[in-house]
Design an enzyme around this catalytic site. Structure first.
Site, short mmCIF file in Angstrom:
data_model
loop_
_atom_site.label_atom_id
_atom_site.label_comp_id
_atom_site.label_asym_id
_atom_site.label_seq_id
_atom_site.Cartn_x
_atom_site.Cartn_y
_atom_site.Cartn_z
N GLU A 94 0.82 -1.20 0.00
CA GLU A 94 0.00 0.00 0.00
C GLU A 94 0.86 1.26 0.00
O GLU A 94 1.87 1.34 0.69
CB GLU A 94 -0.86 0.03 1.27
CG GLU A 94 -1.82 -1.11 1.32
CD GLU A 94 -2.67 -1.11 2.59
OE1 GLU A 94 -3.42 -2.07 2.77
OE2 GLU A 94 -2.56 -0.16 3.38
N CYS A 107 2.96 8.32 1.70
CA CYS A 107 3.25 7.36 2.77
C CYS A 107 3.63 6.05 2.08
O CYS A 107 2.83 5.49 1.34
CB CYS A 107 2.01 7.20 3.64
SG CYS A 107 2.15 5.89 4.85
N CYS A 114 4.85 -7.69 7.99
CA CYS A 114 5.78 -7.19 9.01
C CYS A 114 5.99 -8.27 10.06
O CYS A 114 5.06 -9.00 10.42
CB CYS A 114 5.22 -5.93 9.68
SG CYS A 114 6.34 -5.22 10.91
N CYS A 118 2.79 -6.26 16.15
CA CYS A 118 2.00 -5.40 17.05
C CYS A 118 0.53 -5.85 16.95
O CYS A 118 0.01 -6.01 15.84
CB CYS A 118 2.16 -3.93 16.67
SG CYS A 118 3.90 -3.45 16.63
N CYS A 121 -2.30 -4.07 14.77
CA CYS A 121 -1.92 -3.62 13.43
C CYS A 121 -2.25 -4.67 12.36
O CYS A 121 -1.88 -5.83 12.49
CB CYS A 121 -0.42 -3.31 13.42
SG CYS A 121 0.22 -2.99 11.76
N GLU A 165 8.29 -2.63 8.72
CA GLU A 165 9.15 -1.95 9.69
C GLU A 165 10.42 -1.50 8.95
O GLU A 165 11.28 -2.34 8.63
CB GLU A 165 9.46 -2.92 10.85
CG GLU A 165 10.53 -2.44 11.80
CD GLU A 165 10.39 -0.99 12.25
OE1 GLU A 165 9.29 -0.57 12.65
OE2 GLU A 165 11.39 -0.25 12.16
N SER A 219 7.00 4.45 17.51
CA SER A 219 5.68 3.97 17.89
C SER A 219 5.75 3.39 19.30
O SER A 219 6.17 2.26 19.50
CB SER A 219 5.22 2.90 16.90
OG SER A 219 5.17 3.48 15.62
N LEU A 220 5.38 4.20 20.26
CA LEU A 220 5.56 3.82 21.66
C LEU A 220 4.35 3.06 22.19
O LEU A 220 4.47 1.96 22.68
CB LEU A 220 5.82 5.10 22.47
CG LEU A 220 6.62 4.95 23.73
CD1 LEU A 220 8.01 4.38 23.44
CD2 LEU A 220 6.76 6.31 24.44
N1 SAH Z 1 6.44 -0.22 11.41
C1 SAH Z 1 6.49 1.18 11.60
C2 SAH Z 1 5.80 1.96 10.50
C3 SAH Z 1 4.52 1.42 9.97
S1 SAH Z 1 3.15 1.48 11.07
C4 SAH Z 1 5.92 1.54 12.96
O1 SAH Z 1 5.35 0.69 13.62
O2 SAH Z 1 6.10 2.69 13.37
C5 SAH Z 1 2.75 3.20 11.09
C6 SAH Z 1 2.04 3.67 12.35
O3 SAH Z 1 0.69 3.17 12.36
C7 SAH Z 1 2.68 3.18 13.63
O4 SAH Z 1 2.74 4.22 14.57
C8 SAH Z 1 1.71 2.11 14.08
O5 SAH Z 1 1.83 1.85 15.45
C9 SAH Z 1 0.41 2.70 13.66
N2 SAH Z 1 -0.70 1.76 13.58
C10 SAH Z 1 -0.73 0.52 13.08
N3 SAH Z 1 -1.95 -0.02 13.17
C11 SAH Z 1 -2.74 0.92 13.73
C12 SAH Z 1 -4.11 0.96 14.08
N4 SAH Z 1 -4.91 -0.08 13.87
N5 SAH Z 1 -4.60 2.08 14.66
C13 SAH Z 1 -3.79 3.14 14.88
N6 SAH Z 1 -2.47 3.16 14.56
C14 SAH Z 1 -1.95 2.06 14.00
FE1 SF4 Z 2 4.95 -3.72 11.97
FE2 SF4 Z 2 4.58 -1.12 12.48
FE3 SF4 Z 2 2.49 -2.79 12.22
FE4 SF4 Z 2 4.05 -2.96 14.37
S1 SF4 Z 2 2.77 -1.23 13.79
S2 SF4 Z 2 3.32 -4.69 13.14
S3 SF4 Z 2 6.03 -2.52 13.48
S4 SF4 Z 2 3.94 -2.25 10.64
#
Ligand code: SAH
Ligand code: SF4
Length: 350
Positions: A94, A107, A114, A118, A121, A165, A219-220
């Site tokens: 995407e 973006c 990945c 998480c 996600c 990631e 992404s904390l």
């Molecule tokens: N892997 C990297 C970049 C891709 S994810 C990362 O984790 O930072 C991009 C952002 O989207 C990250 O901050 C992630 O935590 C957030 N994200 C993923 N799924 C989400 C969701 N369902 N709702 C809100 N934020 C989400």
């Molecule tokens: Fe990967 Fe970022 Fe999604 Fe976490 S939030 S699973 S690091 S893409």
């Protein structure tokens, strides 16, 4: 196709060496670079200022476009367009274009799937499939640039926030950063680039040492090890303490503040306790927190926090002089959350 050179994989200096190997001077390499990154041209036959023997080499030995558009979907407010692009192996990724006034932002994805897992996600729920090459990352930026050019607009920002990631695919992500910031090509300033990462401390330190002044978003999502390990499993491997130390290092080395991303999940990480822990954890860092209500996904039960609890959370951060912004997820009606368009389309394909 696999033996062909993907031109977008090459930095300008590698392109100069490649063109020299073919027997042409730096002048022609620069002409080619201009056609690729200023002209935004795809087909060698459309390119200007190149000798015909060089054009036929390009036609037979190289590729430019390897991603094909499979689906395109626009948000109701018209500001966000999401593209599902298919790679040479049929895998889809995407790419999103957000256009707000003059701040057009691409973006881009860095992996198919990945490995970080998480829990909230959609990409994490899919698992890891493969890394994208530098060329495939650059190609997404060029794809969006061409879409904008057709409307007489230009790309301003790039965020590495799509699927995958970026620091797990370090080499390709950094090679792509170097290509899109090359001042003789797209020339995007380092400050116009933001890399979002789940937080891999060694990679953050390496990036700081290599001196690229790009924005770092981490992404904390939680500010205690116990809570973060539930949401972001790699926290079991590198603790919050190690992560924040590497963020401090990045901030000091690059003289930049760090952005922290926090997906607000109702009753999970939007509590006053978490807000206080966050305020304390970031007290010795130049930081900005982006609070983003969770975008619900099929594979996770949690729901988004209300705006009222987001504001309460933010109030506590103010007590710690920690700046924050509550961000609405852009294009929520088109599944613009990470990896969700692919998930939806694949539902229809099965
Ligand atoms: N892997 C990297 C970049 C891709 S994810 C990362 O984790 O930072 C991009 C952002 O989207 C990250 O901050 C992630 O935590 C957030 N994200 C993923 N799924 C989400 C969701 N369902 N709702 C809100 N934020 C989400
Ligand atoms: Fe990967 Fe970022 Fe999604 Fe976490 S939030 S699973 S690091 S893409």
């Amino acid at each position: 196709m696999s033996k062909r050179i993907h031109l977008y994989d090459l930095s300008r200096s590698s392109l100069i060496s490649q063109v020299a190997d073919w027997g042409y001077s730096e002048f022609y390499a620069n002409q080619l670079w201009d056609n690729l990154y200023k002209g935004l041209l795809i087909a060698p036959d459309e390119m200007l200022g190149l000798k015909s023997e060089l054009l036929s080499r390009l036609n037979y030995e190289t590729v430019t476009e390897t991603l094909t558009l499979k689906a395109e979907i626009r948000s109701r407010d018209g500001h966000t367009t999401k593209y599902l692009l298919n790679g040479h192996d049929g895998q889809s990724i995407e790419t999103v274009l957000m256009h707000y006034e003059n701040r057009n932002t691409a973006c881009v994805s860095t992996q198919v799937g990945c490995a970080m897992g998480c829990v909230f996600c959609a990409t994490g729920q899919m698992g890891y499939v493969r890394h994208l090459s530098a060329g495939e990352i650059v190609e997404q930026v060029l794809f969006v640039s061409r879409e904008l050019a057709r409307k007489g607009a230009a790309l301003r920002n790039v965020v590495f926030m799509g699927m995958g990631e970026p620091l797990h695919n370090y080499e390709s992500s950094m090679a792509a950063v170097d290509i899109i910031t090359d001042d003789k090509g797209l020339g995007l300033g380092h400050r116009r680039i933001t890399l979002s990462t789940v937080g891999i401390p060694a990679a953050i330190r390496r990036m700081a040492d290599e001196g690229r002044q790009i924005n770092l978003a981490v992404s904390l999502h939680a500010a205690t090890d116990a809570e973060r390990s539930l949401l972001v499993p790699i926290n079991r491997r590198w603790t919050l303490g190690e992560l924040l130390e590497s963020c401090r290092y990045y901030s000091l080395k690059t003289d930049r503040r760090i952005f922290f991303e926090w997906a607000l999940i109702q009753g999970e990480n939007d509590t006053p306790e978490q807000a206080h822990s966050l305020g304390k954890a970031l007290s010795n860092l130049r930081a900005h927190v982006n609070l983003i209500p969770l975008n619900p996904t099929d594979g996770y039960d949690g729901s988004a926090s209300s705006l009222a609890s987001a504001r309460e959370f933010q109030k506590i951060l103010i007590e710690y002089q920690l700046p924050s912004t509550i961000r609405q997820r852009r294009g929520i009606d088109i599944d613009a959350g990470c990896g969700q368009l692919r998930q939806r389309i694949e539902l229809f394909n099965n």
